[in-house]
Design a protein around this motif. Sequence first.
Motif, mmCIF file in Angstrom:
data_model
loop_
_atom_site.group_PDB
_atom_site.id
_atom_site.type_symbol
_atom_site.label_atom_id
_atom_site.label_comp_id
_atom_site.label_asym_id
_atom_site.label_seq_id
_atom_site.Cartn_x
_atom_site.Cartn_y
_atom_site.Cartn_z
ATOM 1 N N GLY A 409 -26.806 13.566 -27.071
ATOM 2 C CA GLY A 409 -25.730 14.522 -26.780
ATOM 3 C C GLY A 409 -25.642 15.609 -27.839
ATOM 4 O O GLY A 409 -24.555 15.921 -28.314
ATOM 5 N N LEU A 410 -26.789 16.196 -28.203
ATOM 6 C CA LEU A 410 -26.741 17.207 -29.277
ATOM 7 C C LEU A 410 -26.527 18.609 -28.688
ATOM 8 O O LEU A 410 -25.424 19.099 -28.659
ATOM 9 N N THR A 411 -27.595 19.239 -28.180
ATOM 10 C CA THR A 411 -27.407 20.597 -27.655
ATOM 11 C C THR A 411 -27.807 20.672 -26.186
ATOM 12 O O THR A 411 -28.462 19.771 -25.653
ATOM 13 N N SER A 412 -27.422 21.804 -25.554
ATOM 14 C CA SER A 412 -27.706 22.043 -24.144
ATOM 15 C C SER A 412 -27.626 23.552 -23.941
ATOM 16 O O SER A 412 -27.107 24.260 -24.809
ATOM 17 N N SER A 413 -28.126 24.029 -22.797
ATOM 18 C CA SER A 413 -27.969 25.462 -22.534
ATOM 19 C C SER A 413 -27.907 25.731 -21.050
ATOM 20 O O SER A 413 -28.311 24.898 -20.240
ATOM 21 N N ILE A 414 -27.388 26.910 -20.724
ATOM 22 C CA ILE A 414 -27.348 27.342 -19.323
ATOM 23 C C ILE A 414 -27.622 28.841 -19.267
ATOM 24 O O ILE A 414 -27.156 29.592 -20.140
ATOM 25 N N PHE A 415 -28.399 29.230 -18.266
ATOM 26 C CA PHE A 415 -28.671 30.643 -18.009
ATOM 27 C C PHE A 415 -28.089 30.988 -16.650
ATOM 28 O O PHE A 415 -28.504 30.432 -15.628
ATOM 29 N N THR A 416 -27.109 31.861 -16.633
ATOM 30 C CA THR A 416 -26.418 32.264 -15.404
ATOM 31 C C THR A 416 -25.665 33.559 -15.665
ATOM 32 O O THR A 416 -25.293 33.837 -16.808
ATOM 33 N N GLN A 417 -25.429 34.351 -14.598
ATOM 34 C CA GLN A 417 -24.603 35.566 -14.742
ATOM 35 C C GLN A 417 -23.154 35.257 -14.381
ATOM 36 O O GLN A 417 -22.298 36.125 -14.472
ATOM 37 N N SER A 418 -22.911 34.028 -13.916
ATOM 38 C CA SER A 418 -21.566 33.701 -13.437
ATOM 39 C C SER A 418 -20.747 33.073 -14.560
ATOM 40 O O SER A 418 -21.118 32.023 -15.103
ATOM 41 N N PHE A 431 -22.270 17.296 -24.409
ATOM 42 C CA PHE A 431 -23.090 17.631 -25.570
ATOM 43 C C PHE A 431 -22.221 18.310 -26.614
ATOM 44 O O PHE A 431 -21.195 18.904 -26.270
ATOM 45 N N GLY A 432 -22.669 18.253 -27.856
ATOM 46 C CA GLY A 432 -21.896 18.885 -28.925
ATOM 47 C C GLY A 432 -21.998 20.394 -28.917
ATOM 48 O O GLY A 432 -21.179 21.085 -29.524
ATOM 49 N N GLU A 433 -23.038 20.941 -28.283
ATOM 50 C CA GLU A 433 -23.226 22.396 -28.244
ATOM 51 C C GLU A 433 -23.782 22.819 -26.900
ATOM 52 O O GLU A 433 -24.638 22.118 -26.348
ATOM 53 N N THR A 434 -23.316 23.965 -26.391
ATOM 54 C CA THR A 434 -23.935 24.573 -25.203
ATOM 55 C C THR A 434 -24.178 26.050 -25.502
ATOM 56 O O THR A 434 -23.264 26.767 -25.919
ATOM 57 N N TYR A 435 -25.412 26.476 -25.334
ATOM 58 C CA TYR A 435 -25.760 27.888 -25.521
ATOM 59 C C TYR A 435 -25.800 28.538 -24.148
ATOM 60 O O TYR A 435 -26.436 28.008 -23.236
ATOM 61 N N VAL A 436 -25.129 29.671 -24.009
ATOM 62 C CA VAL A 436 -25.116 30.369 -22.723
ATOM 63 C C VAL A 436 -25.944 31.650 -22.851
ATOM 64 O O VAL A 436 -25.660 32.493 -23.705
ATOM 65 N N ASN A 437 -26.977 31.745 -22.018
ATOM 66 C CA ASN A 437 -27.845 32.941 -21.965
ATOM 67 C C ASN A 437 -28.480 33.290 -23.308
ATOM 68 O O ASN A 437 -28.596 34.471 -23.649
ATOM 69 N N ARG A 438 -28.843 32.285 -24.080
ATOM 70 C CA ARG A 438 -29.492 32.582 -25.366
ATOM 71 C C ARG A 438 -30.339 31.400 -25.816
ATOM 72 O O ARG A 438 -30.316 30.329 -25.214
ATOM 73 N N GLU A 439 -31.079 31.646 -26.881
ATOM 74 C CA GLU A 439 -31.973 30.600 -27.392
ATOM 75 C C GLU A 439 -31.169 29.459 -28.005
ATOM 76 O O GLU A 439 -29.990 29.634 -28.343
ATOM 77 N N GLY A 446 -20.666 27.563 -37.374
ATOM 78 C CA GLY A 446 -20.311 26.721 -36.226
ATOM 79 C C GLY A 446 -20.052 25.288 -36.676
ATOM 80 O O GLY A 446 -19.616 25.036 -37.806
ATOM 81 N N PHE A 447 -20.314 24.344 -35.781
ATOM 82 C CA PHE A 447 -20.205 22.928 -36.164
ATOM 83 C C PHE A 447 -21.284 22.192 -35.376
ATOM 84 O O PHE A 447 -21.141 21.977 -34.173
ATOM 85 N N HIS A 448 -22.375 21.866 -36.085
ATOM 86 C CA HIS A 448 -23.539 21.241 -35.449
ATOM 87 C C HIS A 448 -23.295 19.735 -35.448
ATOM 88 O O HIS A 448 -23.448 19.080 -36.469
ATOM 89 N N ALA A 449 -22.877 19.224 -34.280
ATOM 90 C CA ALA A 449 -22.471 17.819 -34.228
ATOM 91 C C ALA A 449 -22.824 17.240 -32.868
ATOM 92 O O ALA A 449 -22.468 17.812 -31.842
ATOM 93 N N GLY A 450 -23.518 16.141 -32.883
ATOM 94 C CA GLY A 450 -23.900 15.527 -31.614
ATOM 95 C C GLY A 450 -22.954 14.415 -31.217
ATOM 96 O O GLY A 450 -22.224 13.856 -32.045
ATOM 97 N N THR A 451 -22.988 14.097 -29.930
ATOM 98 C CA THR A 451 -22.234 12.942 -29.467
ATOM 99 C C THR A 451 -23.250 11.866 -29.032
ATOM 100 O O THR A 451 -24.447 12.073 -29.139
ATOM 101 N N LYS A 452 -22.782 10.751 -28.543
ATOM 102 C CA LYS A 452 -23.624 9.603 -28.149
ATOM 103 C C LYS A 452 -24.631 9.297 -29.277
ATOM 104 O O LYS A 452 -24.266 9.355 -30.448
ATOM 105 N N LYS A 453 -25.920 9.052 -28.921
ATOM 106 C CA LYS A 453 -26.854 8.662 -29.987
ATOM 107 C C LYS A 453 -27.335 9.836 -30.839
ATOM 108 O O LYS A 453 -28.185 9.663 -31.710
#
Length: 478
Positions: A409-418, A431-439, A446-453
Amino acid sequence: MPALLLNYVDGVSLPAAGGERIPVYNPARDTVLSEMPDTSAEVVNRAVAAAKAAQKDWAKLPAIQRAAALRKISGKIRENIDRIARVITEEQGKVYSLAQLEAAFTAEYMDYMAEWARRIEGEVITSDRAGETVLLLRQPIGVVAGILPWNFPFFLIARKLAPALVTGNTIVIKPSEETPNNASLFVELLEGLDIPKGVINFVYGSGRTTGAALSGHPDVGLVSFTGSVATGERIMAAAANNITKVNLELGGKAPAIILDDADIPKAVHNLAASRTLNSGQLCNCPERIYVQRGVADQVVSGLATALQATRYGDPLGDKEVDMGPLINRAGLDKVRGLVDSAISQGAEVVTGGKVADLGTGSYFEPTVLTNCRQNMDIMHKEIFGPVIPINVVNDLDEAIERSNDTEFGLTSSIFTQSLSSALKACNELKFGETYVNREHFEAMQGFHAGTKKSGIGGADGKHGLYEYTMTHLAYIQT
Ligand code: NAD
């Protein structure tokens, strides 16, 4: 004979007292760069004792004076960017420009944490009693043990040391056995900076010997660890013997979701770049892609084109490259094993798919795999290499459900115009982080923190800083 690294304890470089010597390799050339001692529990005891003794006076200094020490270090780093970058590239294998960036970012991080000196704040809490004042004080924990991985080895020194020191702790750092040379250079840069002895200590060695002694030490108040889940479990178990606080930054299996309405060239560019950066050896980079059916073909061919164009090889060789080797044979075997097993279960290779033999070094061809089903290992285990497995989904709900189907559950991302799709993802992805439309890459504020394992606690920003403090309530009756 290669040079033997010296531990740094109580302000003094300590020759190893016998014991095993561990070779440190250049992963692109398979040559030995240096050796390090497998530091014994006895020397670890000395390092922790030195840190404990130094902590008393260090904590009494005004925070702004502790911050000054961080600024002196960042100044020294900036004067030596190229030297540091070369050492990082030699032992870790990332491209030189990224190593330069790592060194510069490390200096920036030191300065950022130094800025917190005037902002470490407690609270005044309303009392139920007449004439009483209740204060929540923020105080240092004591001795911090920093146990580091190899993928951003120089930056990780700062990520542990800077928040620890500015809040009044002292530290004993154990670098990864793959990348101790940059730490040794860090120690060299401390010379002449007048940082009190014992405040910063470095011990080199294996996890089994040195790491275990440090994480199980009763005088360590916080074990701040970055590395794999398996090691995190061992560290937690060792720390549990003394009920020592742990801060664990562990592995990831980041999903990237691409919806039909996304800016596809942007998504492809960002995901390909994140996946080949440091040869895909990043905890936060995209490890699996869920693409909506309408744009699947476009995304697959775009990613294949981008990855085919990736030049790889010895980062310090004659030719310019975008990607260096993997850290070692074990890393290569892991990537190969996951790709082979996915192929045997029906995944289709669009590009890459196998080990690249360049004579020396461990290279895996930048790879795009389609037809990756959710139940395959490659969709669940951390690959840590330049491989993109792709799964086609019908809609956002399906993408979120599959993204959350993981022990990480560390990072995740989504690419969308909505905006509503983006917000739904931010609210529903576990997840602890979600990036929208970026790397995939976090910011120091920020705060780099994961959940679960993916871990416990986190790093960076105000919340990361406060991980290095304990609260102390004062009830003052007048
Ligand atoms: P690793 O777990 O193999 O080793 C990390 C460190 O732990 C090394 O210094 C090692 O010597 C030490 N160690 C090993 N066994 C130990 C023990 N029993 N007791 C104490 N210390 C021990 O990890 P690695 O291969 O160096 O790094 C890669 C992993 O790190 C990946 O899983 C990656 O996702 C993770 N990582 C996470 C983050 C994050 O911020 N979440 C950042 C970078 C890397």
